[in-house]
Design an enzyme around this catalytic site. Sequence first.
Site, mmCIF file in Angstrom:
data_model
loop_
_atom_site.group_PDB
_atom_site.id
_atom_site.type_symbol
_atom_site.label_atom_id
_atom_site.label_comp_id
_atom_site.label_asym_id
_atom_site.label_seq_id
_atom_site.Cartn_x
_atom_site.Cartn_y
_atom_site.Cartn_z
ATOM 1 N N HIS A 57 91.307 6.296 73.350
ATOM 2 C CA HIS A 57 91.001 6.237 74.784
ATOM 3 C C HIS A 57 91.034 7.578 75.507
ATOM 4 O O HIS A 57 90.379 7.732 76.538
ATOM 5 C CB HIS A 57 91.904 5.218 75.498
ATOM 6 N N ASP A 58 91.785 8.555 75.006
ATOM 7 C CA ASP A 58 91.852 9.851 75.697
ATOM 8 C C ASP A 58 91.053 10.944 74.981
ATOM 9 O O ASP A 58 91.120 12.110 75.384
ATOM 10 C CB ASP A 58 93.319 10.303 75.838
ATOM 11 N N GLU A 61 88.181 12.273 77.353
ATOM 12 C CA GLU A 61 88.736 12.873 78.572
ATOM 13 C C GLU A 61 89.521 14.153 78.289
ATOM 14 O O GLU A 61 89.463 15.107 79.068
ATOM 15 C CB GLU A 61 89.645 11.848 79.275
ATOM 16 N N ASP A 62 90.234 14.190 77.195
ATOM 17 C CA ASP A 62 91.201 15.275 76.996
ATOM 18 C C ASP A 62 90.970 16.155 75.770
ATOM 19 O O ASP A 62 91.787 17.033 75.490
ATOM 20 C CB ASP A 62 92.622 14.687 76.906
ATOM 21 N N ASP A 118 97.609 1.389 78.922
ATOM 22 C CA ASP A 118 97.775 2.805 79.262
ATOM 23 C C ASP A 118 98.791 2.957 80.389
ATOM 24 O O ASP A 118 99.710 3.788 80.325
ATOM 25 C CB ASP A 118 96.411 3.371 79.680
HETATM 26 ZN ZN ZN Z 1 96.320 7.463 78.215
#
Ligand code: ZN
Length: 175
Positions: A57-58, A61-62, A118
């Site tokens: 999930h990240d 984004e990251d 999350d």
């Molecule tokens: Zn997260």
Amino acid sequence: MNRLIFALAFAAHKHRDQRRKDVAASPYINHPIALADVLANEAGVDDEDVLIAAILHDTVEDTDTTADELRRTFGRAITELVLEVTDDKSLPKAERKRLQVAGAGRLSRGARLVKLADKICNLRDIARSPPAGWPLERQQAYFDWAKAVGDGLRGTHPRLEQLFDEAFGARPAHP
Ligand code: ZN
């Protein structure tokens, strides 16, 4: 099961140089693993796409992971779940936070499960070991924002929502 293990290895590699914000600077990968653990073992979610999306999930984004890369590696359904829970980093932080609250009700069921997990994990982490340099007010503000997001996700999964409420119950306060 093999796909899930592959996702773990993929995420571990992508997050290999990142640490969590807690004082101990825990390895980042502990966080996506914790989401999958909450979903599978505390909430009884057995949808493999959802568990894999939780692990990933990240990554967009990251890390340097792109949507195309996820699509080629894990297929369209998992990629869509990940993108649904990915903030647009070109926006200012306050706007991203506002959009998470405003957009919670429009997420697919799978994305709601990942987002609830999350927030559960982040609330637990802050209650247990707050990020270095976060005063009480900032911790409380995070809890209150997470609650606003969680309120938009109601009616999705009773057990997960119960776990969310329990995590929120540890909201830090003055002694
Ligand atoms: Zn997260």
